[in-house]
Every structure is written in structure tokens, then in C-alpha cells.
Design a protein around this motif. Sequence first.
Motif, short mmCIF file in Angstrom:
data_model
loop_
_atom_site.label_atom_id
_atom_site.label_comp_id
_atom_site.label_asym_id
_atom_site.label_seq_id
_atom_site.Cartn_x
_atom_site.Cartn_y
_atom_site.Cartn_z
N THR A 122 0.84 -1.21 0.00
CA THR A 122 0.00 0.00 0.00
C THR A 122 0.87 1.26 0.00
O THR A 122 0.58 2.23 -0.71
CB THR A 122 -0.91 0.01 1.25
N LEU A 123 1.94 1.23 0.79
CA LEU A 123 2.86 2.37 0.85
C LEU A 123 3.49 2.62 -0.52
O LEU A 123 3.63 3.78 -0.95
CB LEU A 123 3.95 2.10 1.89
N ALA A 124 3.85 1.55 -1.22
CA ALA A 124 4.43 1.69 -2.55
C ALA A 124 3.44 2.29 -3.54
O ALA A 124 3.80 3.13 -4.37
CB ALA A 124 4.92 0.32 -3.05
N ARG A 125 2.17 1.87 -3.45
CA ARG A 125 1.14 2.41 -4.34
C ARG A 125 0.90 3.90 -4.06
O ARG A 125 0.72 4.69 -4.98
CB ARG A 125 -0.17 1.62 -4.18
N LEU A 126 0.91 4.28 -2.77
CA LEU A 126 0.72 5.68 -2.42
C LEU A 126 1.87 6.55 -2.93
O LEU A 126 1.64 7.64 -3.47
CB LEU A 126 0.59 5.83 -0.89
N ASN A 127 3.08 6.06 -2.76
CA ASN A 127 4.25 6.79 -3.25
C ASN A 127 4.21 6.94 -4.77
O ASN A 127 4.56 8.00 -5.31
CB ASN A 127 5.55 6.10 -2.83
N ALA A 128 3.77 5.88 -5.47
CA ALA A 128 3.68 5.93 -6.93
C ALA A 128 2.58 6.90 -7.37
O ALA A 128 2.73 7.62 -8.36
CB ALA A 128 3.41 4.53 -7.48
N LYS A 129 1.47 6.91 -6.63
CA LYS A 129 0.35 7.79 -6.98
C LYS A 129 0.75 9.26 -6.94
O LYS A 129 0.36 10.06 -7.79
CB LYS A 129 -0.81 7.53 -6.01
N TYR A 130 1.55 9.63 -5.92
CA TYR A 130 1.94 11.03 -5.75
C TYR A 130 3.33 11.33 -6.31
O TYR A 130 3.87 12.42 -6.08
CB TYR A 130 1.90 11.40 -4.27
N GLY A 131 3.91 10.39 -7.03
CA GLY A 131 5.20 10.61 -7.67
C GLY A 131 6.38 10.62 -6.72
O GLY A 131 7.46 11.11 -7.06
N LEU A 132 6.19 10.06 -5.53
CA LEU A 132 7.27 10.07 -4.53
C LEU A 132 8.24 8.92 -4.70
O LEU A 132 9.22 8.81 -3.95
CB LEU A 132 6.66 10.02 -3.12
N ASP A 133 7.97 8.05 -5.68
CA ASP A 133 8.87 6.92 -5.93
C ASP A 133 9.94 7.26 -6.96
O ASP A 133 10.84 6.45 -7.21
CB ASP A 133 8.07 5.70 -6.41
N LYS A 134 9.85 8.44 -7.55
CA LYS A 134 10.82 8.86 -8.57
C LYS A 134 12.08 9.40 -7.91
O LYS A 134 12.07 9.75 -6.72
CB LYS A 134 10.20 9.92 -9.48
N PRO A 135 13.19 9.47 -8.65
CA PRO A 135 14.42 10.06 -8.09
C PRO A 135 14.17 11.48 -7.59
O PRO A 135 13.34 12.21 -8.15
CB PRO A 135 15.39 10.05 -9.29
N LEU A 136 14.89 11.86 -6.55
CA LEU A 136 14.64 13.14 -5.88
C LEU A 136 14.78 14.32 -6.83
O LEU A 136 13.94 15.24 -6.82
CB LEU A 136 15.59 13.30 -4.69
N PHE A 137 15.81 14.31 -7.68
CA PHE A 137 16.02 15.45 -8.58
C PHE A 137 14.88 15.55 -9.59
O PHE A 137 14.47 16.65 -9.97
CB PHE A 137 17.36 15.32 -9.31
N GLU A 138 14.38 14.41 -10.05
CA GLU A 138 13.25 14.42 -10.98
C GLU A 138 12.00 14.98 -10.30
O GLU A 138 11.24 15.74 -10.92
CB GLU A 138 12.99 13.00 -11.50
N GLN A 139 11.81 14.60 -9.04
CA GLN A 139 10.69 15.17 -8.27
C GLN A 139 10.84 16.69 -8.17
O GLN A 139 9.85 17.43 -8.29
CB GLN A 139 10.65 14.57 -6.87
N TYR A 182 8.31 19.47 -9.56
CA TYR A 182 7.69 20.40 -8.61
C TYR A 182 7.90 21.85 -9.07
O TYR A 182 6.99 22.67 -8.98
CB TYR A 182 8.28 20.20 -7.21
N LEU A 183 9.10 22.17 -9.56
CA LEU A 183 9.38 23.52 -10.07
C LEU A 183 8.44 23.86 -11.22
O LEU A 183 7.89 24.97 -11.28
CB LEU A 183 10.83 23.62 -10.54
N LYS A 184 8.25 22.93 -12.14
CA LYS A 184 7.36 23.16 -13.28
C LYS A 184 5.93 23.43 -12.81
O LYS A 184 5.25 24.32 -13.33
CB LYS A 184 7.38 21.96 -14.22
N ASN A 185 5.49 22.65 -11.82
CA ASN A 185 4.13 22.83 -11.32
C ASN A 185 3.96 24.15 -10.58
O ASN A 185 2.93 24.82 -10.73
CB ASN A 185 3.76 21.66 -10.39
N VAL A 186 4.97 24.54 -9.80
CA VAL A 186 4.89 25.79 -9.04
C VAL A 186 4.81 26.98 -9.99
O VAL A 186 4.09 27.96 -9.73
CB VAL A 186 6.10 25.94 -8.09
#
Length: 308
Positions: A49-66, A70-74
Motif C-alpha cells: 500500500t505504501l508503494a502504491r501511495l508513493n507511486a500515486k503522488y510521484g514520490l517513488d521517482k528520483p529526488l532530482f526528478e521530483q 515540482y518547479l514546473k508545477n509551481v
Amino acid sequence: MTSKTFLYILKRLLLALFTIFLVITITFFAMNAIPGGPFMSEKAVSEETLARLNAKYGLDKPLFEQYINYLKNVLRLDFGPSLKSKGRMVSEIILEGLSVSAKLGLIAALVAIVFGIFFGTIAAVFRDKWIDRVIMILTTGSVAMPSFVIGTLLLIIFCLYIPIFPSIGSEPGGLVLPVVSLALYPTSYITRLTRSSMLDVLGQDFIRTARAKGVSRAKVIFKHTLRNSLIPVITYIGPMIAYIITGSLVVEQIFSVPGLGRAFTSSIINRDYMLIMGTTILLATLIIVMNLVSDIMYKIIDPRVDLG
């Protein structure tokens, strides 16, 4: 507008944008450096479940990609979805709270400006008289007390011992004490600023000339002295509004005002990283923009200021 003024404004604008970029960057990496994650407090959450939640919100991607995402969205004013308030976007929560905080802040700012100028003028006109000394003693004491201490004292006095006002900010009349809590410091500061500026203007040659020509005292004070004394007050309005909005975070908690302060505090308790970052970036940007406006207004109001 001269080329020198244009270059000054452009320089300040670029510096403000760079500062906002630093705030976004530091906030993002600071939140990701916190041990654990936003879903660690969930009860009996499985690894799947934790893995699915992280994937849903993009938290499973590499930190720099996140970070890049995030910069693009802001840049599109999209702070992402709330991790705890299901189905709600951070921008929606912020706007909902900001509408209350802005109303509270603008009322407090108006009260501070009106009473600050009034008491400052009285203190300057009656310099070294008893009323001047009383005003200076009260303003000195008020400047030394932060808004949350004032708010707590007002809550105890006027809600517990002398129950004149409600303790809940959303009730009728409930904004009176929060407004007083937020307005007391800037009122005291503007009072002292106005008094000091007026005393400086009263000692200048053109005031003595006006008096020698037989101009009435009221006209000298309100038309000549006060008008020329308000430049420091006008330039203080920008930082003051930023101070009031940020100061309301704690005051809103004290009086249970459903503003941005409550959303920010609950986001910290619930580890809602998206809401924490969105609120932090908004408040920091507000302070930076208000200081930028103040710097530009100072030059526009008083062209004698040297921009070198």
C-alpha cells in the motif's frame, strides 16, 4: 522614469525572483530530508500500500526528478494535491484559508495605519508633554511584546475574566481580539515613526517660514508637516502587511480563526508535505513581494533618494 530608476527596479525584481527560487529549492529539499515519509503515520499500512501511495503522488521517482517536476508545477501555481485531505488540491486549501487571513490582515493593517498616524501626530504636537510621555511608554511596551503574547493576554482578560468578546474567531465579533493582537505592534511602530518624522519636519526651514507668514497652526501641522512626514510610514506599509499575515499564523490558532494559520499548523501535525511547502512558499513570496513594493515606492514617493 529615468534609466537609472528602471535599472534599479529591474535589479530588485531579478533579486526577488532569485530569492523566491531559493526559497522553493530550500523548502523542497528540507522537507525531503525529514526522516520518514508523509504516510508513515498511517495505521497498519502495508509495504504494498505504501508503494502504491508513493507511486500515486510521484514520490517513488528520483529526488532530482521530483524537484524538476515540482518547479514546473509551481510555475503554473500548482502546488499539487494534499497528501492528507483526500480529493483536495493544496492551492484550493491555501486560497480558502488566505481569504480569511487576508480579511483579518487588511483590517488590522487599516487599524494600525489610522491609529498609528493619529497617535504619532498627537505625540509630536504635544512633544515632552504628559500625553507624549504616556504614548511613548505604551508604544515602547507594545513593540517589545510579540503578537501571540498579546493575543494570549487578551484571550485571558476579555474572554475569561471579563467575557466581552467570543474566544472563537468565526463567531460574530470574534475578529475583534485577533485584529487588536495583530495591529498593536505595527500601530506602536507607526506611532513612533510618525512622531520622529514629524519632529524632523517641524524643525525644517519651510515650516518656520510658514509660521512667520502667519499660517495657522492647524494648517502647518496637517497640510505641510503631516504630508511630508508620511513617506517613512508609506514605505513601511509593505513589510507591515507581510508581518501581519505571517504573524496571523499563531494568532489564528489562539482564537481558532479558520484561516491560513490553521491550515499550516494542521499540515505540520499531519505531515502533509505538499501543504507545508505550498504555504511556506506563499508566505515567503508575500514577504519578498511586499519588500520589493516598499523599495520601489520609496523611490517613487521621494525622488531625492540616491539609487547608487
